[in-house]
Design an enzyme around this catalytic site. Structure first.
Site, PDB file in Angstrom:
ATOM      1  N   ASP A 147       0.909  -1.198  -0.128  1.00  0.00           N
ATOM      2  CA  ASP A 147       0.082   0.053  -0.030  1.00  0.00           C
ATOM      3  C   ASP A 147       0.879   1.159   0.067  1.00  0.00           C
ATOM      4  OD1 ASP A 147      -2.424   1.963   0.649  1.00  0.00           O
ATOM      5  OD2 ASP A 147      -3.276  -0.149   0.940  1.00  0.00           O
ATOM      6  N   HIS A 206      -3.690   6.095   3.606  1.00  0.00           N
ATOM      7  CA  HIS A 206      -4.177   4.886   3.041  1.00  0.00           C
ATOM      8  C   HIS A 206      -3.604   3.555   3.623  1.00  0.00           C
ATOM      9  CE1 HIS A 206      -5.666   1.960   0.176  1.00  0.00           C
ATOM     10  NE2 HIS A 206      -6.765   2.714  -0.262  1.00  0.00           N
ATOM     11  N   SER A 535     -10.898  -0.640  -0.872  1.00  0.00           N
ATOM     12  CA  SER A 535      -9.706  -0.786  -0.189  1.00  0.00           C
ATOM     13  C   SER A 535      -9.892  -1.291   1.031  1.00  0.00           C
ATOM     14  CB  SER A 535      -9.094   0.744  -0.265  1.00  0.00           C
ATOM     15  OG  SER A 535      -8.393   0.651  -1.426  1.00  0.00           O
TER      16      SER A 535
END
Length: 755
Positions: A147, A206, A535
């Site tokens: 990620d 994220h 996600s």
């Protein structure tokens, strides 16, 4: 007649053999990055001390004043080869070398961007002797997250009371000025990055969010700006985390993703979680599919997000059958923030704004940004610099979704003097609402509601009171019905590359998920944030896979996937079929795959559909892949003649059944008993509407655990003739039951009449 020029011949050869089609007329020598697959049986000449020396030597023969330099050398753990920047001419020369199997163009991918453990039944009284306890909360497992990196100082990553790092772990932590190796501990056991010159710290938030969903520790109290207050925990609270930063400001490049797969496999991870995707291409051109196969071949479970391209059909990504593809559903929690119009009508909305509110009982002038004089399109979207302060100052401004981020629109409205914002979905967004942290009082409304507000604004007469509104924030609401609902943004099937393989495989919580958060540029003190996307759904399944693997270390990645799929549910908390958030209608298998993940039932599925590496090789043969292309994906020599080509691609031993463009077909399946030693399973078949489905035998008698038995499913389609260009999708299911377990698999038939 003159002979063709060497340049013309070069252009034709490039057009013929490079994997990414290149128009001969457009050939130039502009360099691009390629991922170079080396023959798995090619042996490094002994004169070279390392593979990197060998590969660099291969590049020295290319036409260039100085040979290109390697970007990555892949160790062979998940992929055998290297990446390098080449001109098309150099690519052709390199491809001709005997040890080179193929060249893949480097592609850019994008990210697919508290209550969920409780919603999934983890940590409740019913789980006291269940999945968490039996798996020791995933303590001996390592979950890899590919990620944007991680912020290690978040409370979700503390290592208090954790035992020593598992001895099998071979990985390490980078040591850079922005990320010293001391940032790692017994929880965060590995951290690496794959892009020269950058640090491993999460610059986006994220990666921190997805990592804490998969394996964050218990943190109380947890909330974001006062919303969703409660106990935060990942799916596998004691599992170790290894973070591989592959995504940067520009996105995530295949060459870096493949390097992370290679490193994660070599480091000894047990699960790989990837919330990244792109367009669907054949598997031999798909670096994620190739890297995931290499991981699966080493017994590593790989889960990936399905993508946020919904609700349209054929939007699902990461569709390789050896990857568990996860769509997104809702929780039974939301954050209502309703719009009250001047005419008394209340429009439902959603927001997690927590700053100074609008004055109670007071309404404010309401305008639609698209009616501002000038460029109506830019202003309707509230793009940077598009709003006239004279038009919006002191008013609540309605903006349309699209182009810039939802939160950025609020910034634009505030900068122009607006005091509030209503963010309206477009027709393709449907009715799905995403809660955002805004910088001014703001809420999101669905497409139908947005149109109603526009009509209210436009109906105002010159001499009548102007349109007004206010926004009423109601905090956090629990026990919402219906739930789960398939999120409107969640990508849908059918599978663009392999229609016989149903994708997504299943859905998991992905809308308005609270998890750890921090980015260097965000100076707010909150430890957590609410984000939405597949996600967020993907790491739920990644963490749950760690729990299953800890409880059943002998299970293969395919067995774990099968356990998730055959125990998934398709009804909501009203007892009805899950809804599609975008339409409010019932959702279908193209939306949710096998259904919503059910961790407790997956712990004890009864039967599993298992697969080996060679089953996937047969599948690729039956999918008409060439033996060379199969070798690129699998690193194995494939013989697609004879028996291997006798079947069809739908005969892969998958926990679902897909049919496309056939009036009748059959499926051969094998199930393995992972439940009680002696058991008898009976089949119940619900055929797709207007069709006939049968199974033989109708009973499976198992004498021992681990025993495998075969059965045959026949499906005959009986559908009225379709109009030109018309299509129809019908679904049913087959259930094997022993009175204790219900092993359920969907049957999907898709027919289309050519124009």
């Amino acid at each position: 007649m003159a002979s063709p020029s060497p340049l013309f011949l070069l252009q034709i050869l490039l057009f013929a053999i490079l994997p990414s089609p290149i128009s001969p007329s457009s050939i130039n020598d502009t360099p691009s990055t390629y991922i170079v697959s080396v023959h798995p049986d090619a042996v490094k000449p002994s004169i070279f001390p390392t593979h990197s020396h060998w590969y660099q030597s291969s590049l020295s023969s290319l036409l260039s004043p100085s040979p290109p330099l390697l970007i990555h050398t892949y160790t062979g753990a998940a992929f055998h080869g290297f990446s390098v920047k080449l001109s098309p001419t150099q690519a052709l020369l390199l491809r001709a070398q005997p040890h080179v199997l193929s060249l893949l163009p480097d592609r850019l991918r994008r990210l697919h961007t508290t209550r969920s453990p409780h919603f999934l039944g983890l940590g409740t009284s019913t789980d006291s002797a269940g999945l968490l306890k039996d798996s020791d909360f995933g303590s001996d497992l390592v979950v890899a997250v590919l990620d944007t990196g991680i912020s290690p100082d978040r409370q979700s990553f503390h290592d208090r009371d954790l035992p020593p790092v598992p001895t099998k772990w071979k990985g390490s932590c980078v040591n850079t000025p922005d990320f010293p190796s001391s940032s790692c501990n017994r929880k965060l056991v590995g951290a690496k990055f794959f892009c020269a010159g950058y640090e491993a710290t999460d610059s986006d938030g994220h990666g921190t969010h997805t990592a804490s969903i998969a394996a964050g520790r218990y943190v109380y109290p947890a909330s974001t700006l006062g919303y969703a207050r409660g106990l935060a925990a990942g799916m596998a609270p004691k599992a170790r985390l290894a973070v591989y930063k592959v995504c940067w400001t520009a996105g995530c490049y295949d060459s870096d993703i493949l390097a992370a797969f290679d490193a994660a496999v070599a480091d000894g991870v047990d699960v790989i979680s990837l919330s990244v995707g792109g367009v669907v291409v054949p598997y031999y051109l798909d670096a994620i599919a190739i890297g995931a196969f290499g991981a699966m071949d080493r017994g590593i479970f790989v889960s990936a997000s399905a993508g946020n391209g919904g609700p349209g059909a054929l939007t699902v990504t990461n569709v390789a059958p050896w990857v568990t593809t996860v769509g997104a559903g809702t929780l039974d929690r939301d954050f209502p923030a309703d719009v009250k119009l001047g005419n008394g009508k209340v429009i439902p909305g959603m927001s997690v704004y927590s700053g100074p509110g609008l004055a109670p009982g007071k309404t404010y002038p309401l305008v639609y940004a698209g009616t501002q004089a000038g460029d109506g399109y830019s202003s309707s979207l509230c793009l940077e610099g598009s709003l006239d302060p004279k038009f919006v100052a002191g008013k609540i401004v309605m903006c349309d979704r699209g182009i810039n981020s939802r939160a950025a629109k609020g910034e634009v409205v505030k900068k122009a003097g607006g005091i509030g914002m209503i963010l309206a979905n477009g027709v393709f967004d449907g009715e799905g609402l995403v809660a955002d942290c805004h910088v001014l009082p703001a809420t999101a409304v669905g497409a139908t509601s947005g149109e109603e507000i526009r009509r209210y604004i436009s109906s105002a007469k010159p001499n009548s009171p102007p349109p007004t509104a206010t926004i009423v924030f109601k905090g956090t609401r629990l026990g919402v019905k219906p739930a789960p609902v398939v999120a409107s943004f969640s990508a849908r099937g059918p599978n663009p590359e392999s229609p016989e393989i149903l994708k997504p495989d299943l859905v998991a919580p992905g809308l308005n998920i609270l998890a750890a958060w921090r980015i260097p540029s965000d100076h707010r003190t909150t430890e957590f944030n609410i984000l939405s996307g597949t996600s967020m759904a993907c790491p739920h399944v990644s963490g749950l896979a760690a729990l299953l693997k800890a409880a059943h270390p002998e299970w293969s990645p395919a067995a774990i996937k099968s356990a998730f799929m055959t125990t998934a549910y398709t009804v909501d908390n009203r007892g009805k079929t899950m809804l599609d958030e975008s339409t409010g209608n019932s959702s279908t298998v193209m939306d949710f795959g096998s259904g919503h993940v059910h961790p407790q039932k997956a712990m004890d599925p009864g039967l599993v559909y298992d697969l080996t590496t060679f089953d996937y090789v047969d599948f690729l043969c039956n999918s008409n892949y060439t033996e060379q292309n199969i070798k690129v994906v699998t690193r194995k020599n494939a013989d697609c003649s004879g028996a291997r080509r006798a079947g069809h691609s739908g005969n892969l031993n998958y926990p679902s059944y897909g049919i496309k463009q056939k009036m009748s077909t059959h499926f051969i399946r094998t199930v393995t008993n992972v439940g009680d030693g002696e058991s008898v399973y009976s089949a119940r078949v619900v055929a797709p509407a207007g069709m006939v489905a049968t199974v033989k035998p109708e009973k499976l008698v198992f004498r021992r655990a681990g025993q495998k038995l075969n059965f045959l499913v026949r499906v005959q389609t009986r559908v009225a003739k379709l109009a030109p260009g018309g299509s129809v999708m019908k679904s049913g299911f087959i259930v094997w039951s022993d009175g204790k377990h219900n092993v359920t698999s969907p049957i999907v038939v898709t027919l289309q009449q050519p124009l």
